[in-house]
Design a protein around this motif. Structure first.
Motif, PDB file in Angstrom:
ATOM      1  N   LYS A 149      14.963  36.066 -20.559  1.00 57.38           N
ATOM      2  CA  LYS A 149      16.149  35.981 -19.706  1.00 57.38           C
ATOM      3  C   LYS A 149      15.763  36.029 -18.227  1.00 57.38           C
ATOM      4  N   ARG A 150      14.746  36.805 -17.965  1.00 56.04           N
ATOM      5  CA  ARG A 150      14.341  36.924 -16.568  1.00 56.04           C
ATOM      6  C   ARG A 150      13.708  35.641 -16.094  1.00 56.04           C
ATOM      7  N   ASP A 151      12.965  35.002 -16.930  1.00 52.02           N
ATOM      8  CA  ASP A 151      12.315  33.742 -16.563  1.00 52.02           C
ATOM      9  C   ASP A 151      13.217  32.541 -16.772  1.00 52.02           C
ATOM     10  N   ASP A 152      14.403  32.745 -17.397  1.00 43.47           N
ATOM     11  CA  ASP A 152      15.355  31.665 -17.659  1.00 43.47           C
ATOM     12  C   ASP A 152      14.721  30.581 -18.529  1.00 43.47           C
ATOM     13  N   VAL A 153      14.200  30.964 -19.702  1.00 50.07           N
ATOM     14  CA  VAL A 153      13.563  30.032 -20.635  1.00 50.07           C
ATOM     15  C   VAL A 153      14.225  30.182 -22.014  1.00 50.07           C
ATOM     16  N   GLU A 154      13.944  29.150 -22.895  1.00 52.68           N
ATOM     17  CA  GLU A 154      14.465  29.118 -24.264  1.00 52.68           C
ATOM     18  C   GLU A 154      13.317  28.806 -25.231  1.00 52.68           C
ATOM     19  N   ARG A 155      13.232  29.553 -26.333  1.00 55.57           N
ATOM     20  CA  ARG A 155      12.172  29.345 -27.322  1.00 55.57           C
ATOM     21  C   ARG A 155      12.629  28.261 -28.311  1.00 55.57           C
ATOM     22  N   LEU A 156      11.809  27.185 -28.390  1.00 55.30           N
ATOM     23  CA  LEU A 156      12.084  26.078 -29.300  1.00 55.30           C
ATOM     24  C   LEU A 156      10.911  25.904 -30.265  1.00 55.30           C
ATOM     25  N   PHE A 157      11.217  25.491 -31.497  1.00 56.23           N
ATOM     26  CA  PHE A 157      10.193  25.269 -32.517  1.00 56.23           C
ATOM     27  C   PHE A 157       9.942  23.767 -32.665  1.00 56.23           C
ATOM     28  N   TYR A 158       8.678  23.424 -32.983  1.00 57.01           N
ATOM     29  CA  TYR A 158       8.331  22.026 -33.179  1.00 57.01           C
ATOM     30  C   TYR A 158       7.483  21.897 -34.455  1.00 57.01           C
ATOM     31  N   GLU A 159       7.374  20.648 -34.935  1.00 60.82           N
ATOM     32  CA  GLU A 159       6.558  20.323 -36.117  1.00 60.82           C
ATOM     33  C   GLU A 159       6.117  18.874 -35.996  1.00 60.82           C
ATOM     34  N   VAL A 160       4.838  18.647 -36.317  1.00 59.05           N
ATOM     35  CA  VAL A 160       4.270  17.301 -36.266  1.00 59.05           C
ATOM     36  C   VAL A 160       4.246  16.739 -37.692  1.00 59.05           C
ATOM     37  N   GLU A 161       4.912  15.629 -37.901  1.00 56.96           N
ATOM     38  CA  GLU A 161       4.934  14.942 -39.204  1.00 56.96           C
ATOM     39  C   GLU A 161       3.904  13.825 -39.183  1.00 56.96           C
ATOM     40  N   VAL A 162       3.026  13.778 -40.213  1.00 59.48           N
ATOM     41  CA  VAL A 162       1.924  12.821 -40.233  1.00 59.48           C
ATOM     42  C   VAL A 162       1.636  12.421 -41.678  1.00 59.48           C
TER      43      VAL A 162
ATOM     44  N   ILE B 164      -7.641  11.785 -35.667  1.00 59.38           N
ATOM     45  CA  ILE B 164      -8.632  10.740 -35.973  1.00 59.38           C
ATOM     46  C   ILE B 164      -7.977   9.784 -36.964  1.00 59.38           C
ATOM     47  N   PRO B 165      -7.917   8.485 -36.662  1.00 57.75           N
ATOM     48  CA  PRO B 165      -7.373   7.524 -37.632  1.00 57.75           C
ATOM     49  C   PRO B 165      -8.363   7.303 -38.790  1.00 57.75           C
ATOM     50  N   LEU B 166      -7.832   7.144 -39.988  1.00 62.35           N
ATOM     51  CA  LEU B 166      -8.657   6.993 -41.203  1.00 62.35           C
ATOM     52  C   LEU B 166      -8.618   5.586 -41.770  1.00 62.35           C
ATOM     53  N   VAL B 167      -7.644   4.791 -41.446  1.00 65.05           N
ATOM     54  CA  VAL B 167      -7.531   3.436 -41.968  1.00 65.05           C
ATOM     55  C   VAL B 167      -7.347   2.487 -40.812  1.00 65.05           C
ATOM     56  N   ALA B 168      -7.755   1.224 -41.040  1.00 65.14           N
ATOM     57  CA  ALA B 168      -7.624   0.193 -40.024  1.00 65.14           C
ATOM     58  C   ALA B 168      -6.334  -0.574 -40.236  1.00 65.14           C
ATOM     59  N   GLY B 169      -5.849  -1.177 -39.152  1.00 69.46           N
ATOM     60  CA  GLY B 169      -4.628  -1.952 -39.214  1.00 69.46           C
ATOM     61  C   GLY B 169      -3.542  -1.345 -38.357  1.00 69.46           C
ATOM     62  N   TYR B 170      -2.332  -1.816 -38.581  1.00 70.46           N
ATOM     63  CA  TYR B 170      -1.185  -1.283 -37.853  1.00 70.46           C
ATOM     64  C   TYR B 170      -0.620  -0.119 -38.648  1.00 70.46           C
ATOM     65  N   VAL B 171      -0.771   1.063 -38.099  1.00 66.03           N
ATOM     66  CA  VAL B 171      -0.338   2.281 -38.774  1.00 66.03           C
ATOM     67  C   VAL B 171       0.651   3.011 -37.885  1.00 66.03           C
ATOM     68  N   ARG B 172       1.472   3.852 -38.571  1.00 66.94           N
ATOM     69  CA  ARG B 172       2.481   4.634 -37.835  1.00 66.94           C
ATOM     70  C   ARG B 172       1.830   5.920 -37.339  1.00 66.94           C
ATOM     71  N   PRO B 173       1.970   6.228 -36.045  1.00 68.39           N
ATOM     72  CA  PRO B 173       1.335   7.439 -35.500  1.00 68.39           C
ATOM     73  C   PRO B 173       2.110   8.688 -35.903  1.00 68.39           C
ATOM     74  N   PRO B 174       1.536   9.873 -35.758  1.00 67.81           N
ATOM     75  CA  PRO B 174       2.282  11.109 -35.995  1.00 67.81           C
ATOM     76  C   PRO B 174       3.479  11.213 -35.058  1.00 67.81           C
ATOM     77  N   SER B 175       4.531  11.937 -35.534  1.00 64.70           N
ATOM     78  CA  SER B 175       5.753  12.105 -34.738  1.00 64.70           C
ATOM     79  C   SER B 175       6.041  13.580 -34.574  1.00 64.70           C
ATOM     80  N   LEU B 176       6.721  13.905 -33.435  1.00 64.10           N
ATOM     81  CA  LEU B 176       7.095  15.287 -33.100  1.00 64.10           C
ATOM     82  C   LEU B 176       8.554  15.495 -33.462  1.00 64.10           C
TER      83      LEU B 176
END
Length: 1337
Positions: free
Chosen positions: A1245-1258, A1290-1302
């Motif tokens: 509250k003193r710093d005026d911040v909010e705690r948010l959670f994240y997850e990387v889907e891959v 590190i990418p494991l396969v060649a070609g057009y692949v979908r990157p990880p998302s947040l």
């Protein structure tokens, strides 16, 4: 010629081995004789057959005879070439010499003289006497032997061999044996050629007058004897076959001169066709010709001897049987010149001699099974032929009463002619004594059951006529004697009414018209006056004369004894019959053996040996019955029945009586059949003490009544009518009658027994019997076994007839005669499953109005079954109300037919599907009012045979919470889900819906299928009705079924915000879809708004425009109403929109007042009311019905609070295996918190911040991550606050692949702005090649 035959006979007696002559020059034979004879007979000798084929002989016997022996000196001179076969076949010259000069001067000239005859085969045996120790003598001996070889041997033939007396040399004896065999072979070939040439010359001149068969016989006989001496039996047999054929041709030639037949010498009655030494050859010829009687027997005897040597007794039996038959015909041709009865006596002795000789020489292990059976068949045929000839002799001499008058004996004897002598034998002097010796009492047994039949004939004609016709002088004056004899005698001496042989011969009185005197009885007529005429002989005199003549020629002791008396004849006759039967049983003609067993059984039956007779009669009857020989069965079956009766075998006696009644019509007279039936009834009710089961399939037959089979339902009793054909000659009353039913669909079901109500009385012919059927299981049944009880007798019949044999020939299928015994597969009973007895369905099983009383129609349809007196009981399930006491309506149901108007109307929209599937609709005529009490009602008789519709009032109750309306399922089962609700069915997994909301942004559509709150797993508006119907005999059957009916709301509501004004005005479109198959009139409609919304000025919740009401909606149609609303002003901060949304949970409500007009046969209709009389209850009601539907309106959603974006990669085209740094930037768009439930600490509250959670889907198959995949971060609450999240991958396969998302899981997705907005992909190159993989080892 007689002298030549005499000499040939003497040669035959001594000619058993080939002769080898010994020319002993130096008296050496006594010294070497033992060595020569030790090698005899020669083993494995090779000679040439007549056709120049090499034949290896197991044994070749030879005989050594000195040239000085008298046996060689006494032979005929060389010009008698016919006896050349008896000359030596080789000459062995024995010499020795120890002085060379002596050889040249003395020995050599003598050897030249001995060997100068080129027609003789010879060789020289030089015997050396030199000691082994004397070398000088040994050298001289070898020199002399070499000189002999040079003088007498050549390159083609080695004619010398040396025997050393002091050395045991086995090779020498083998050499000597081979030289002797070679000489025999050459001599044999030369003599065969000589004989063939001579025979050929005679054959070419056989038609000249100077040709003589005797000369031909001498050559053929000599050649055959030579082959026989050389052990070439096949060639010898062939010569005798040719000789026989040539003789028959010469005898049967038209130009052949008359020659004497023979057969008149003493002993000729005994067959000599197996004994070639019975008479010498010189006694076979007379007047330079051979007597055929003796010569043909001699030829066969020679053939039989050769066949016996070859080990072929089967061929002897086959040839012998054919010879006896042909020779018997030859004897019948010359019977006038032969002694009386010679033919029959000769055949009997020939058969017995052939049987004895062939049986003695048979070795079963050396022949095949087929050949052994054929041999026994010939033996049986010979025995049968002998017994037939014996019966003819017995009948001829007066023993005919001892012969069984069976079909077998009648068939044999009726085709066998009487003897035909030139003159019938005269009456002997001792005729009275002979007749007295044959006196016997007639002990013929009467046939059982009073059966009387004309005796079968045992002769082709009257013996009396035949005998008197062949007398020397036939009486023409006194015919009364002959006529009296004919009247008293039928066909043979064995006739039923024959004159007793005990009466002495009486001289018949002369007729009044002519007076003729007769001389005294004498054995001949030589001394009678030529003016006297012999009277005709009577039958006893004929038999006595035949007996005297036959006994005078018989030389065989066994046959003489067999014909000496009746007892001896019966013994001899049974011996032949049993032997014939036994041999037939051992062959492949077993039926012949069974027939002869019947003859043996008749003999035992006549002499009271019932046990043996019954055993044999059973075999005979079984064969006759199996082959369908009913006429023969009718002859022996009464005798079997009598034997069983005498033995006390009541069960067997009963079975024989049943078989007698089962015979074809006409074989027994009516009175005889009635007698047999009375015996059966007496046995069944009086004599039998224990129950007996009898098969009467041939006597009693049965079948169904024809037409379609009887159709019943499972567990239903009934009556089955069958037809029973009785073969009893009279009426028979059974104690009980039953039949078995056999299921055709599976054999494991077994059989079911059904019985008649009472013991039926069966009349001859067709009888109709009704069987009582207990309840049967479902299936198809055919008739099995018919069983009846007659006293202690249980009758069984397996013969199931469908049609008569006459029907197959165009006659009536109901004919009672000649029923077919084939069992068809056509069933007589068909028991159906319970399914098809009754069906109860709903007229309409969906689309009834919920929470309102409705008429529910039940279609009650019997299926080929009567519902008379049935009771219907109804019970409702949860949510369905039925008045236990109410007035129901009953009307007939009409069936939908093809092409009918009803069928066409069913294609219109909204027509109920179950009406099409059921195929029935209510006619609406002839209504009946039925009162239901306690949930039960009785169906009238008018509803027992056809489909009816029962209307009753029901009400489906649905409890609604306050503020909510019962939802509506999909629009119609006909469309939407694709599920049919025929016969009250409803899908169990009905979809459920949560409450839905309508968002405020313009253009956004939210479809709302309706709202309802029900327990989990409960179907939408589905109610259950339990139906139970008791019907059938004594209400023994029950029909139970649970019907499902779906009740619906009248409308389905879909809401949509169609426009949003600048002044916060909302235009809400409410689409109404009719769910019922009825017309709905919307009278009033009003929108009740939830808190936060208000009506626009002047609207008051009514649709816009107001002139749209009242609105009439057709079945399954859609209509729309337009409402206006606005947002209420509020002092709350927009940041607290979530809390405000919670306050609006009560929702808005659309209230619709309507009226419904429909037909109860099609679906929903006006609420049902109770009427006291039948009237149209589907009328419009003035009462308005109300329908409510809930709508949830939501406040508009603000702009996003958080923006998430992925920064560009450090490398535009990364490769596989290369580390990449991924960075996401999270930025707050506007000030505030993202979630209302977030709690912060004092520092935060003193710093005026909010705690948010994240997850990387891959995707783990495409990427490898290094870093924190899940975590949290502190986000400033001021607008523009940023946070960077970094991760290595590190990418494991060649070609057009979908990157990880947040992903930010704690924030609603509507509050997050993503960059890029959707999924994207990056290009990954393959890894660089490594040179280490390209270097070879």
């Amino acid at each position: 010629m007689a002298s030549l035959l005499t000499h040939l006979q003497s040669m035959k007696n001594s000619a058993h081995r080939l002769v080898v002559a010994i020319e002993d020059v130096n008296d050496l034979w006594p010294i070497v004789k033992e060595g020569f004879e030790a090698r005899v007979p020669f083993r494995r000798a090779c000679l040439n057959s007549k056709v120049r084929n090499s034949v290896i002989l197991d044994k070749l016997p030879v005989e050594y005879i000195l040239t000085t022996d008298s046996r060689l000196r006494s032979r005929l001179p060389q010009e008698q070439t016919a006896f050349w076969f008896h000359e030596p076949y080789a000459i062995v010259v024995l010499v020795t010499c120890e002085d060379l000069e002596e050889y040249k001067s003395t020995l050599k000239p003598r050897l030249k003289l001995i060997t100068q005859n080129e027609e003789r085969e010879w060789f020289i045996v030089f015997v050396s006497k030199a000691q082994l120790a004397n070398d000088q003598a040994g050298k001289l001996t070898r020199k002399i032997y070499n000189k002999i070889e040079v003088d007498f041997s050549n390159k083609k033939r080695e004619r010398c061999c040396k025997l050393d007396m002091h050395v045991a040399d086995a090779a020498f004896w083998e050499d000597v044996e081979s030289k002797i065999v070679e000489c025999i072979r050459v001599t044999l070939d030369r003599r065969v050629l000589f004989y063939e040439e001579e025979i050929r010359n005679l054959t070419e001149n056989r038609y000249s007058q100077a040709w003589s068969f005797s000369s031909f016989f001498l050559l053929k006989e000599s050649l055959a004897l030579m082959f026989q001496m050389a052990q070439l039996q096949d060639d010898a047999l062939r010569e005798y076959d040719e000789l026989e054929q040539c003789y028959l041709e010469s005898v049967n030639a038209p130009s052949a001169k008359q020659r004497k037949f023979g057969g008149q010498d003493p002993g000729d009655d005994s067959a000599a066709f197996l004994d070639s030494h019975r008479r010498p050859l010189n006694q076979l010829i007379e007047d330079d010709t051979f007597r055929e009687f003796d010569f043909r027997q001699y030829l066969f005897a020679r053939q039989a001897e050769l066949l016996f040597v070859l080990g072929r007794p089967v061929d002897v039996a086959a040839r012998g049987y054919s010879f006896i038959i042909s020779f018997s015909k030859l004897l019948s041709e010359h019977e006038k010149n032969l002694p009386f009865g010679l033919r029959e006596v000769w055949v009997i002795t020939a058969c017995m001699a052939l049987v004895k000789e062939t049986e003695k020489r048979l070795t079963p292990r050396l022949i095949t099974v087929e050949a052994e059976k054929e041999f026994y068949r010939f033996q049986a045929d010979l025995y049968s032929l002998a017994r037939v000839k014996l019966m003819r002799l017995a009948d001829l001499i007066g023993y005919g009463r001892s012969i069984e008058k069976s079909p077998c004996n009648s068939a044999n004897l009726s085709m066998l002619p009487w003897p035909k002598p030139f003159i019938w034998p005269s009456i002997p002097v001792d005729v009275a004594a002979r007749m007295a010796l044959k006196e016997q009492v007639s002990d013929e047994r009467p046939k059982p059951f009073g059966i009387s039949r004309k005796a079968l004939p045992l002769a082709p004609s009257l013996l009396l006529r035949e005998a008197n016709r062949r007398r020397a002088a036939l009486s023409t004056g006194n015919i009364s004697d002959l006529l009296d004899s004919r009247l008293s005698f039928k066909e043979s001496p064995a006739g039923e009414n024959a004159i007793s042989l005990t009466s002495p011969p009486q001289v018949a009185a002369s007729s009044p018209s002519r007076s003729v005197s007769f001389g005294p009885l004498s054995s001949g007529n030589a001394g009678a006056s030529p003016n006297r005429i012999d009277r005709p002989m009577k039958l006893p005199e004929i038999c006595a004369a035949a007996e005297y003549a036959i006994q005078s020629i018989i030389s065989d002791e066994r046959l003489r004894i067999g014909l000496s008396s009746v007892e001896k004849f019966e013994h001899f006759f049974m011996e032949l019959t049993k032997a014939a039967a036994d041999n037939y049983h051992r062959s492949w003609r077993k039926r012949h053996g069974v027939v002869l067993d019947g003859e043996v059984a008749a003999f035992h039956y006549r002499h009271g040996n019932y046990d043996s007779a019954a055993k044999l009669y059973e075999k005979v009857c079984a064969m006759y019955a199996g082959d369908g020989w009913h006429a023969l069965l009718a002859e022996v079956l009464p005798n079997l029945a009598e034997c069983q009766k005498q033995l006390g075998d009541l069960a067997g006696y009963l079975l024989s009586c049943i078989k007698l009644l089962s015979l074809e019509m006409g074989l027994l007279q009516d009175n005889e059949r009635h007698t047999v039936q009375s015996e059966v009834l007496q046995l069944a009710y009086t004599e039998l003490k224990n129950p007996v089961s009898v098969d009467v399939s041939a006597l009693i037959t049965f079948s169904g009544r024809g037409g379609v089979p009887l159709r019943l339902c499972e567990d239903d009793p009934g009556n089955l009518a069958i037809s029973v054909w009785s073969g009893f000659p009279g009426e028979v009353t059974l104690d009980a009658l039953s039949v078995t039913l056999i299921a055709t669909f599976t054999p494991e079901e077994g059989v079911k027994v059904v019985r008649s109500a009472q013991g039926p009385s069966l009349k001859p012919g067709k009888n109709n019997v009704v069987m009582v059927l207990p309840p049967q299981r479902a299936g198809s049944y055919v008739l099995g076994v018919l069983t009846g009880q007659l006293g202690q007798v249980r009758l069984r019949s397996h013969t199931y007839c469908m049609t008569s044999a006459l029907s197959s020939k165009g006659g009536s299928p109901e004919s009672d005669d000649f029923l077919s015994s084939e069992r068809p597969l056509k069933p007589v009973l068909e028991v159906s499953q319970p399914r098809s007895l009754l069906e109860i369905t709903c007229v309409v099983s969906w689309g009834l109005l919920i929470n309102e009383p409705q008429w529910l129609g039940l279609i009650i349809r019997p299926i080929d079954y009567s519902l008379k007196g049935s009771i219907l009981q109804l019970s409702s399930g949860a949510g369905l109300q039925i008045d236990d006491e109410q007035v129901c309506e009953l009307e007939a149901a009409g069936k939908l037919l093809k092409g009918s108007t009803q069928k066409q109307s069913s294609k219109e929209p909204g027509y109920p599907l179950n009406a099409i599937l059921n195929g029935f609709v209510a006619k609406g005529k002839d209504k009946q009012l039925l009162v239901m009490k306690g949930g039960k009602l009785s169906l009238p008789d008018s509803a027992s045979d056809h489909a009816t519709v029962l209307w009753l009032r029901v009400k489906a109750v649905q409890n609604r919470p306050t503020g909510f309306q019962t939802p509506s399922p999909p629009s119609s089962p006909l469309k939407g889900h694709g599920n049919h609700l025929a016969n009250g069915a409803f899908p169990g997994n009905s979809p459920t819906y949560d409450k839905s909301s309508v968002s405020l942004p313009s253009g956004q559509e939210i479809k709302k299928p309706g709202l309802f709150l029900m327990r989990e797993g409960q179907s939408v508006g589905v109610r259950k009705l339990d139906v139970k119907l008791e019907y059938g005999a004594a209400l023994s059957r029950k029909y139970e079924r649970t019907l499902t009916v779906q009740f619906l709301d009248p409308l389905r509501v879909i809401s949509r915000v169609v426009a949003r004004g600048n002044d916060s005005t909302l235009f809400l479109q409410v689409t109404l879809i009719s769910q019922l198959n009825a017309s709905i009139t919307i009278v009033n409609a009003q929108l009740l708004l939830q808190p936060g919304f208000a009506h626009t000025k002047g609207a008051n919740g009514l649709p816009f425009p107001s002139s749209i009401l009242p609105l009439v909606m057709a079945p399954s149609s859609e209509s729309a109403l337009l409402f206006t609303a606005r947002l209420e002003t509020t002092n709350k901060n927009t940041e607290n929109d979530n809390s405000m949304q919670g306050k609006l949970e009560t929702g808005s409500t659309v209230v619709i007042n309507y009226q419904i007009i429909g037909d109860r046969t099609l679906g929903a209709h006006s609420p049902a009311t109770c009427h006291n009389k039948a009237s149209d209850v589907d009328r419009e009601e003035d009462t308005l019905l109300e329908f409510r539907s809930l709508l949830v309106l939501q406040m508009p959603i603000s702009d996003p609070l958080i923006a998430v974006g992925m920064l560009p990669l450090s490398s535009d085209t990364p490769s596989v295996g290369e580390q990449i740094l991924l960075q996401w930037r999270v930025e707050r768009i506007k000030e505030g918190t993202c979630t209302s439930s977030h709690k912060v600490s004092d520092d935060e509250k003193r710093d005026d911040v909010e705690r948010l959670f994240y997850e990387v889907e891959v995707d783990r198959d495409q990427w490898m991550l290094a870093g924190r995949k899940k975590g949290c971060f502190l986000m400033p609450q001021q607008a523009g606050g940023r946070v960077m999240i970094t991760l290595t991958c590190i990418p494991l396969v060649a070609g057009y692949v979908r990157p990880p998302s947040l992903v930010l899981p704690s924030i609603n997705k509507s509050r997050i702005s993503n960059t890029p907005a959707g999924p994207h992909s990056i290009c990954v190159r393959p890894p660089a090649l490594s040179s280490s993989f390209c270097v070879k080892k």
